[in-house]
Design an enzyme around this catalytic site. Structure first.
Site, PDB file in Angstrom:
ATOM      1  N   TYR A   4       6.705 -35.500  -5.275  1.00  0.00           N
ATOM      2  CA  TYR A   4       5.532 -35.054  -6.028  1.00  0.00           C
ATOM      3  C   TYR A   4       5.815 -33.782  -6.833  1.00  0.00           C
ATOM      4  O   TYR A   4       5.231 -33.589  -7.895  1.00  0.00           O
ATOM      5  CB  TYR A   4       4.324 -34.890  -5.108  1.00  0.00           C
ATOM      6  CG  TYR A   4       3.852 -36.241  -4.637  1.00  0.00           C
ATOM      7  CD1 TYR A   4       3.114 -37.067  -5.483  1.00  0.00           C
ATOM      8  CD2 TYR A   4       4.182 -36.713  -3.380  1.00  0.00           C
ATOM      9  CE1 TYR A   4       2.706 -38.316  -5.079  1.00  0.00           C
ATOM     10  CE2 TYR A   4       3.777 -37.970  -2.973  1.00  0.00           C
ATOM     11  CZ  TYR A   4       3.044 -38.769  -3.822  1.00  0.00           C
ATOM     12  OH  TYR A   4       2.651 -40.022  -3.426  1.00  0.00           O
ATOM     13  N   ARG A   7       7.238 -35.213  -9.910  1.00  0.00           N
ATOM     14  CA  ARG A   7       6.164 -35.819 -10.719  1.00  0.00           C
ATOM     15  C   ARG A   7       5.339 -34.736 -11.416  1.00  0.00           C
ATOM     16  O   ARG A   7       4.967 -34.867 -12.575  1.00  0.00           O
ATOM     17  CB  ARG A   7       5.211 -36.664  -9.872  1.00  0.00           C
ATOM     18  CG  ARG A   7       5.805 -37.809  -9.098  1.00  0.00           C
ATOM     19  CD  ARG A   7       6.367 -38.982  -9.893  1.00  0.00           C
ATOM     20  NE  ARG A   7       7.630 -38.796 -10.560  1.00  0.00           N
ATOM     21  CZ  ARG A   7       8.836 -38.720  -9.988  1.00  0.00           C
ATOM     22  NH1 ARG A   7       8.967 -38.770  -8.690  1.00  0.00           N
ATOM     23  NH2 ARG A   7       9.921 -38.575 -10.707  1.00  0.00           N
ATOM     24  N   GLN A  39      -6.087 -44.727 -12.996  1.00  0.00           N
ATOM     25  CA  GLN A  39      -5.261 -44.763 -11.794  1.00  0.00           C
ATOM     26  C   GLN A  39      -4.111 -43.764 -11.902  1.00  0.00           C
ATOM     27  O   GLN A  39      -3.414 -43.521 -10.932  1.00  0.00           O
ATOM     28  CB  GLN A  39      -4.688 -46.172 -11.588  1.00  0.00           C
ATOM     29  CG  GLN A  39      -5.756 -47.228 -11.369  1.00  0.00           C
ATOM     30  CD  GLN A  39      -5.151 -48.601 -11.225  1.00  0.00           C
ATOM     31  OE1 GLN A  39      -4.699 -48.972 -10.148  1.00  0.00           O
ATOM     32  NE2 GLN A  39      -5.122 -49.353 -12.320  1.00  0.00           N
ATOM     33  N   ASP A  42      -1.724 -37.998 -13.538  1.00  0.00           N
ATOM     34  CA  ASP A  42      -1.453 -36.867 -14.426  1.00  0.00           C
ATOM     35  C   ASP A  42      -2.738 -36.422 -15.120  1.00  0.00           C
ATOM     36  O   ASP A  42      -3.799 -36.994 -14.899  1.00  0.00           O
ATOM     37  CB  ASP A  42      -0.375 -37.227 -15.449  1.00  0.00           C
ATOM     38  CG  ASP A  42      -0.747 -38.445 -16.280  1.00  0.00           C
ATOM     39  OD1 ASP A  42      -1.894 -38.508 -16.790  1.00  0.00           O
ATOM     40  OD2 ASP A  42       0.100 -39.344 -16.430  1.00  0.00           O
ATOM     41  N   HIS A  57      -7.036 -42.189  -8.148  1.00  0.00           N
ATOM     42  CA  HIS A  57      -5.883 -41.990  -7.273  1.00  0.00           C
ATOM     43  C   HIS A  57      -5.498 -40.519  -7.145  1.00  0.00           C
ATOM     44  O   HIS A  57      -4.405 -40.193  -6.709  1.00  0.00           O
ATOM     45  CB  HIS A  57      -4.689 -42.815  -7.757  1.00  0.00           C
ATOM     46  CG  HIS A  57      -4.879 -44.282  -7.538  1.00  0.00           C
ATOM     47  ND1 HIS A  57      -4.225 -45.235  -8.267  1.00  0.00           N
ATOM     48  CD2 HIS A  57      -5.671 -44.952  -6.670  1.00  0.00           C
ATOM     49  CE1 HIS A  57      -4.599 -46.431  -7.850  1.00  0.00           C
ATOM     50  NE2 HIS A  57      -5.481 -46.280  -6.890  1.00  0.00           N
ATOM     51  N   CYS A  65      -5.973 -30.043   1.534  1.00  0.00           N
ATOM     52  CA  CYS A  65      -5.734 -29.693   2.937  1.00  0.00           C
ATOM     53  C   CYS A  65      -6.195 -30.853   3.811  1.00  0.00           C
ATOM     54  O   CYS A  65      -7.370 -31.235   3.785  1.00  0.00           O
ATOM     55  CB  CYS A  65      -6.488 -28.424   3.316  1.00  0.00           C
ATOM     56  SG  CYS A  65      -6.263 -27.981   5.074  1.00  0.00           S
ATOM     57  N   CYS A  87      -8.523 -22.577   5.062  1.00  0.00           N
ATOM     58  CA  CYS A  87      -8.472 -22.503   6.528  1.00  0.00           C
ATOM     59  C   CYS A  87      -7.128 -22.025   7.061  1.00  0.00           C
ATOM     60  O   CYS A  87      -6.967 -21.852   8.266  1.00  0.00           O
ATOM     61  CB  CYS A  87      -8.835 -23.858   7.141  1.00  0.00           C
ATOM     62  SG  CYS A  87      -7.532 -25.114   6.990  1.00  0.00           S
ATOM     63  N   GLY A 123      -3.677 -50.612 -20.469  1.00  0.00           N
ATOM     64  CA  GLY A 123      -2.440 -50.075 -19.901  1.00  0.00           C
ATOM     65  C   GLY A 123      -2.282 -50.292 -18.416  1.00  0.00           C
ATOM     66  O   GLY A 123      -1.729 -49.441 -17.733  1.00  0.00           O
ATOM     67  N   THR A 124      -2.735 -51.414 -17.910  1.00  0.00           N
ATOM     68  CA  THR A 124      -2.631 -51.679 -16.479  1.00  0.00           C
ATOM     69  C   THR A 124      -1.966 -53.026 -16.248  1.00  0.00           C
ATOM     70  O   THR A 124      -2.085 -53.939 -17.072  1.00  0.00           O
ATOM     71  CB  THR A 124      -4.011 -51.645 -15.799  1.00  0.00           C
ATOM     72  OG1 THR A 124      -3.857 -51.904 -14.397  1.00  0.00           O
ATOM     73  CG2 THR A 124      -4.960 -52.678 -16.394  1.00  0.00           C
TER      74      THR A 124
END
Length: 142
Positions: A4, A7, A39, A42, A57, A65, A87, A123-124
């Site tokens: 990630y 990404r 989905q 970005d 998503h 958290c 926390c 675009g899917t």
């Protein structure tokens, strides 16, 4: 977290494409409300000028958290030792939906589908559920 972090770095360096820009223009110029559900994790829709984008998503630029549910802007590089700013638990992760997790905003999306006068899927691959069923659901609600 490294996946990630990469990404996130790629997203920061990416630019909106012609489709992102066209959707932002459509949202600005269409005489009624244009809702965008994506989905993608970005922020290219927002950088193109779209507003109120629903990220079903999640967003790679945000952190979550697992302990208390707090969300905040993620640093460019997240570490497993990053504490939650609310926390202080060492239970933070990217704010993205992982496999077998329930996508975000499903009730809001269902409401939009039930009211849609026009539905367009762009675009899917049409294979990731529940979004793969949205065109049929919108057609059924007409």
């Amino acid at each position: 977290l490294e996946f990630y972090n990469l990404r996130r770095a790629n997203s920061v360096n990416a630019s909106p494409n012609a489709a992102h820009l066209a959707l932002a223009r459509l949202q600005r110029e269409w005489p009624t409300t244009v809702s965008l559900v994506t989905q993608n994790i970005d922020d290219l829709h927002e950088r193109a000028g779209s507003t109120g984008v629903i990220h079903m998503h999640g967003q790679v630029s945000r952190a979550l958290c697992h302990q208390c549910g707090a969300r905040w802007r993620a640093p460019l590089v997240m570490l497993s030792t990053d504490p939650c700013p609310t926390c202080h638990a060492l239970s933070t992760r990217p704010d993205v939906v992982w496999f077998h997790e329930v996508p975000y905003y499903l009730d809001e999306i269902e409401n939009l589908l039930s009211q849609a006068q026009l539905f367009v899927s762009i675009g899917t691959s049409g294979t990731v559920w529940p979004a793969a069923g949205y065109a049929a659901q919108a057609a059924k609600n007409r």
